[in-house]
Write a protein that holds these residues in place. Structure first.
Motif, PDB file in Angstrom:
ATOM      1  N   ASP A 226       0.831  -1.202   0.000  1.00 41.87           N
ATOM      2  CA  ASP A 226       0.000   0.000   0.000  1.00 41.87           C
ATOM      3  C   ASP A 226       0.869   1.258   0.000  1.00 41.87           C
ATOM      4  OD1 ASP A 226       0.922  -0.601   2.544  1.00 41.87           O
ATOM      5  OD2 ASP A 226      -0.723   0.415   3.544  1.00 41.87           O
ATOM      6  N   SER A 227       0.267   2.329  -0.473  1.00 40.61           N
ATOM      7  CA  SER A 227       0.946   3.617  -0.561  1.00 40.61           C
ATOM      8  C   SER A 227      -0.128   4.691  -0.611  1.00 40.61           C
ATOM      9  CB  SER A 227       1.827   3.674  -1.818  1.00 40.61           C
ATOM     10  OG  SER A 227       2.591   4.857  -1.862  1.00 40.61           O
ATOM     11  N   ALA A 228       0.211   5.889  -0.185  1.00 41.32           N
ATOM     12  CA  ALA A 228      -0.770   6.976  -0.183  1.00 41.32           C
ATOM     13  C   ALA A 228      -0.093   8.280  -0.582  1.00 41.32           C
ATOM     14  CB  ALA A 228      -1.414   7.116   1.194  1.00 41.32           C
ATOM     15  N   LEU A 229      -0.883   9.149  -1.169  1.00 42.38           N
ATOM     16  CA  LEU A 229      -0.411  10.460  -1.611  1.00 42.38           C
ATOM     17  C   LEU A 229      -1.454  11.500  -1.231  1.00 42.38           C
ATOM     18  CD1 LEU A 229       1.181  12.537  -3.366  1.00 42.38           C
ATOM     19  CD2 LEU A 229      -0.020  11.599  -5.359  1.00 42.38           C
ATOM     20  N   ARG A 230      -0.988  12.580  -0.625  1.00 43.60           N
ATOM     21  CA  ARG A 230      -1.866  13.700  -0.287  1.00 43.60           C
ATOM     22  C   ARG A 230      -1.272  14.984  -0.841  1.00 43.60           C
ATOM     23  NH1 ARG A 230      -1.659  10.123   3.761  1.00 43.60           N
ATOM     24  NH2 ARG A 230      -3.637   9.266   4.530  1.00 43.60           N
ATOM     25  N   PHE A 231      -2.142  15.854  -1.360  1.00 38.60           N
ATOM     26  CA  PHE A 231      -1.692  17.136  -1.897  1.00 38.60           C
ATOM     27  C   PHE A 231      -2.875  18.086  -2.018  1.00 38.60           C
ATOM     28  CE2 PHE A 231      -2.697  14.359  -5.459  1.00 38.60           C
ATOM     29  CZ  PHE A 231      -3.456  15.146  -6.308  1.00 38.60           C
ATOM     30  N   GLU A 232      -2.546  19.350  -2.179  1.00 40.28           N
ATOM     31  CA  GLU A 232      -3.570  20.345  -2.493  1.00 40.28           C
ATOM     32  C   GLU A 232      -3.491  20.667  -3.984  1.00 40.28           C
ATOM     33  OE1 GLU A 232      -3.436  23.861  -0.134  1.00 40.28           O
ATOM     34  OE2 GLU A 232      -4.234  22.872   1.659  1.00 40.28           O
ATOM     35  N   TYR A 233      -4.648  20.632  -4.631  1.00 40.19           N
ATOM     36  CA  TYR A 233      -4.742  20.933  -6.058  1.00 40.19           C
ATOM     37  C   TYR A 233      -5.299  22.352  -6.168  1.00 40.19           C
ATOM     38  CZ  TYR A 233      -5.973  20.254 -11.002  1.00 40.19           C
ATOM     39  OH  TYR A 233      -6.076  20.346 -12.375  1.00 40.19           O
ATOM     40  N   CYS A 234      -4.454  23.272  -6.573  1.00 43.24           N
ATOM     41  CA  CYS A 234      -4.781  24.696  -6.486  1.00 43.24           C
ATOM     42  C   CYS A 234      -5.076  25.295  -7.861  1.00 43.24           C
ATOM     43  CB  CYS A 234      -3.634  25.463  -5.837  1.00 43.24           C
ATOM     44  SG  CYS A 234      -3.161  24.827  -4.212  1.00 43.24           S
ATOM     45  N   THR A 235      -6.278  25.825  -8.016  1.00 48.89           N
ATOM     46  CA  THR A 235      -6.641  26.601  -9.192  1.00 48.89           C
ATOM     47  C   THR A 235      -6.904  28.040  -8.743  1.00 48.89           C
ATOM     48  OG1 THR A 235      -9.004  26.113  -8.943  1.00 48.89           O
ATOM     49  CG2 THR A 235      -7.687  24.580 -10.282  1.00 48.89           C
ATOM     50  N   HIS A 236      -7.306  28.890  -9.664  1.00 51.72           N
ATOM     51  CA  HIS A 236      -7.537  30.291  -9.312  1.00 51.72           C
ATOM     52  C   HIS A 236      -8.703  30.450  -8.354  1.00 51.72           C
ATOM     53  CE1 HIS A 236     -10.657  29.820 -12.362  1.00 51.72           C
ATOM     54  NE2 HIS A 236     -11.216  30.915 -11.884  1.00 51.72           N
ATOM     55  N   SER A 237      -9.613  29.444  -8.318  1.00 53.00           N
ATOM     56  CA  SER A 237     -10.836  29.600  -7.536  1.00 53.00           C
ATOM     57  C   SER A 237     -10.829  28.875  -6.195  1.00 53.00           C
ATOM     58  CB  SER A 237     -12.045  29.119  -8.350  1.00 53.00           C
ATOM     59  OG  SER A 237     -11.901  27.748  -8.686  1.00 53.00           O
ATOM     60  N   ARG A 238      -9.992  27.841  -6.054  1.00 51.70           N
ATOM     61  CA  ARG A 238     -10.031  27.078  -4.799  1.00 51.70           C
ATOM     62  C   ARG A 238      -8.833  26.151  -4.685  1.00 51.70           C
ATOM     63  NH1 ARG A 238     -14.556  22.410  -6.378  1.00 51.70           N
ATOM     64  NH2 ARG A 238     -14.444  22.845  -8.600  1.00 51.70           N
ATOM     65  N   ALA A 239      -8.677  25.607  -3.474  1.00 50.16           N
ATOM     66  CA  ALA A 239      -7.688  24.565  -3.210  1.00 50.16           C
ATOM     67  C   ALA A 239      -8.453  23.304  -2.837  1.00 50.16           C
ATOM     68  CB  ALA A 239      -6.753  24.976  -2.085  1.00 50.16           C
TER      69      ALA A 239
END
Length: 332
Positions: free
Chosen positions: A220-233
């Motif tokens: 198992d493996s996991a990935l977390r991140f914020e995906y940032c556009t001009h309108s939201r994260a």
């Protein structure tokens, strides 16, 4: 999602592939391969499968025999032969191993053939892919990556009629690939990213990237991140776990609202809001087949109307996002 319906149903009233000559590269991959399925789906959509290419004559002949039951009689080629020059297909479906994709894509561009390619598009770098995608557009050719999960958003909306992806703040996805280490992330990242791009469209970058993995051979493996556009994260979490079962489990949630894949007899797909409530599942058809049919329809539109081909900005952006996330994996 590499488990499409094995029995596509021809629909002559919607033969979106009529008149198109299609070649399939990698028609007999035996480990989670999609080439044979895609050949049948293209045939069901009205296209003519004119050629298949495999790693050897033996595998090509075996693939041809498999397709014969569905009324297809393609010419067979081994990889080293010049199928493109001899058969001149309108469309090439690339379902061969990932390390062969970029060479086939370049050959298809040189031969003026539209391309429907298994994900990932390539491992040769985002800039190289960017240049190729723009070259396809400049030559009025389509190139498409086989990312079918966005076609399940209709099921998610049916399961959660009050859900609103335009205001979503959290996204999570579970997949069960058999690969390990960086290779599994390289193989699957296009799937969640293609969904995320539909949820939060436009130019984007990733922040706060964090992997959780005990070792490169962990189940198992996991990935977390914020995906940032001009309108939201958008807070994103991708969980990979090889559960050793077929078909492999898969699901995603948007703001906690689940879309769980259920695969029944003959790989017929349904989606449920709860894994333990299959009786309430909804069906939207095979997402991979929908993706391919949409692609073939666009090819025919371009061919018949001589319409220009817009640059696929989402496809280009996805290559850079994958590259950025893989770079973080390498640095961890």
């Amino acid at each position: 999602m590499t488990s499409p319906s094995s029995q596509p149903t021809p629909d002559k009233s919607q033969a979106v592939g009529d008149g198109l000559r299609v070649a399939v590269i990698g028609a007999r991959r035996t480990v989670m391969g999609t080439g044979g399925f895609l050949a049948r789906q293209a045939h069901a959509a009205g296209a003519e499968i004119v050629a298949i290419v495999c790693s050897s004559y033996d595998s090509a002949r075996a693939a041809s025999e498999d397709l014969l039951a569905n009324g297809m009689r393609p010419e067979v080629y081994a990889e080293e032969e010049d199928m493109l020059a001899e058969m001149n297909p309108d469309v090439v479906i690339i379902a061969s191993p990932t390390n062969t994709h970029i060479d086939w894509i370049q050959q298809c561009l040189d031969s003026q053939a539209h391309v429907f390619c298994e994900k990932p598009l390539s491992t040769s770098g985002a800039k190289h892919c960017d240049d190729l995608i723009r070259a396809f557009s400049a030559n009025e050719l389509l190139i498409n990556e086989n990312c079918q999960w966005p076609f399940t958003l209709e099921a998610w909306q049916a399961l959660h009629p009050r859900g609103n992806i335009t205001t979503a703040r959290k996204f999570s996805m579970l997949l069960s690939p058999k690969l390990r280490g960086e290779h599994r992330w390289q193989d699957i990242l296009s799937h969640p990213l293609s969904l995320i791009q539909k949820i939060s469209p436009g130019p984007a970058h990733v922040e706060k990237v964090a992997y959780a993995e005990h070792s490169s051979d962990s189940l198992d493996s996991a990935l977390r991140f914020e995906y940032c556009t001009h309108s939201r994260a958008l807070e994103c979490e991708i969980i990979l776990e090889d559960m050793g079962t077929l078909p492999p489990p898969a699901e995603y949630s948007i703001d906690g609202k689940l879309c769980h894949r259920i695969i029944g007899e003959n790989y017929q797909m349904q989606f449920a809001a709860h894994a333990n409530e299959p009786q309430k599942a909804v069906s939207v058809g095979d997402p991979m087949e929908q993706n391919l049919r949409q692609f073939l329809k666009r090819v025919n539109l371009i061919t018949n109307s001589r319409a220009s081909v817009a640059i696929d900005e989402d496809l280009i952006r996805r290559q850079y996002l994958v590259e950025a996330l893989l770079a973080d994996y390498q640095r961890r």
